[in-house]
Design an enzyme around this catalytic site. Structure first.
Site, PDB file in Angstrom:
ATOM      1  N   SER A  80       0.844  -1.201   0.000  1.00 50.92           N
ATOM      2  CA  SER A  80       0.000   0.000   0.000  1.00 50.92           C
ATOM      3  C   SER A  80       0.870   1.238   0.000  1.00 50.92           C
ATOM      4  O   SER A  80       2.010   1.210   0.492  1.00 50.92           O
ATOM      5  CB  SER A  80      -0.884   0.012   1.254  1.00 50.92           C
ATOM      6  OG  SER A  80      -1.581   1.226   1.380  1.00 50.92           O
ATOM      7  N   TYR A 131      -2.628   0.410  10.811  1.00 46.94           N
ATOM      8  CA  TYR A 131      -2.818  -0.231   9.497  1.00 46.94           C
ATOM      9  C   TYR A 131      -1.598   0.007   8.608  1.00 46.94           C
ATOM     10  O   TYR A 131      -1.060  -0.922   8.009  1.00 46.94           O
ATOM     11  CB  TYR A 131      -4.069   0.322   8.807  1.00 46.94           C
ATOM     12  CG  TYR A 131      -4.161  -0.072   7.342  1.00 46.94           C
ATOM     13  CD1 TYR A 131      -4.580  -1.340   6.969  1.00 46.94           C
ATOM     14  CD2 TYR A 131      -3.792   0.833   6.339  1.00 46.94           C
ATOM     15  CE1 TYR A 131      -4.633  -1.710   5.634  1.00 46.94           C
ATOM     16  CE2 TYR A 131      -3.851   0.473   5.004  1.00 46.94           C
ATOM     17  CZ  TYR A 131      -4.265  -0.802   4.657  1.00 46.94           C
ATOM     18  OH  TYR A 131      -4.312  -1.163   3.335  1.00 46.94           O
TER      19      TYR A 131
END
Length: 224
Positions: A136, A148
């Site tokens: 990501s 996250y």
């Protein structure tokens, strides 16, 4: 020459399903692994006999080993595995974080990647195979208190280490690192952001690269 075989986790929707759809169109056989058996069966109805539904939990190493063995039993081997399953958090930062939710996310985003790789590696060694990991943009920058994001930093670090490890048998590892993608991950549609088909094309670009070319990372961001 045998048909190339690709195993995908988180395959029931989003990036996983889009990658499966494109891979099948380009001649791959695909193993679809996710918890939602109904969604997997619906995809097999769409894709036909090039797809195999393999329901299971990515946080369970034995589930993954069994699914991988079933898939290899049907295809004769494994050319690639895509550790794509992931989850986000409902609250950002440390003070607002939910410890139970953190544990669940680490189970999927960290251990789920490790278990997928561990289950796939013996099969990949036989075909100088390829690992794809969904990273990501959040794993390349620092975001205030993002647990996250930290889980995706793990993916990026581990993926680089895997690239070095897999050189011993001619294998390759690619991190697919998108910015915001229009998936069910978000509550509201994001039509101006990356679409799952964009990410699927990046995955197939890496998989189809000449064996002399190791695409270590594909980093992609929305234009706007």
């Amino acid at each position: 020459m045998s048909t190339k075989a690709l195993f995908i986790t988180g395959a029931s929707s989003g990036i996983g399903a889009a990658t499966a759809r494109l891979a099948i169109a380009e001649g791959w056989q695909v193993g679809l692994f996710a918890r939602s058996e109904d969604k997997l069966n619906a995809l097999v109805d769409e894709f036909g006999d090039r797809a195999v539904a393999l329901p299971g939990d990515v946080t369970d190493l034995n589930n993954l080993k069994a699914a991988m063995a079933t898939f290899v039993g049907k295809t004769g081997g494994l050319n690639a595995a895509f550790a794509n399953a992931g989850m986000g958090l409902s609250a950002s930062g440390t003070d607002a974080g939910d410890p139970t939710e953190w544990e669940q996310m680490i189970g999927v985003n960290v251990l789920g990647v490790l278990w997928t790789v561990m289950a796939a590696m013996p099969h990949l060694k036989k075909r100088a195979g390829h690992l794809l990991l969904t990273g990501s943009a959040a794993g390349r920058v620092h975001i205030a208190g993002s647990v996250y994001g930290a889980s995706k930093w793990f993916v990026h670090g581990y993926g680089g280490n895997l690239s070095e490890e897999m050189k011993s048998f001619g294998g390759r590892c690619t991190i697919i690192a998108p910015g915001m993608v229009n998936t069910a991950f978000f509550d509201e549609p994001k039509p101006d952001k990356l679409q799952v088909e964009d990410v699927a094309r990046a995955a197939l670009f890496a998989l189809e690269a000449d064996p002399r070319c190791a695409v270590n990372e594909v980093f992609m961001m929305p234009t706007h």
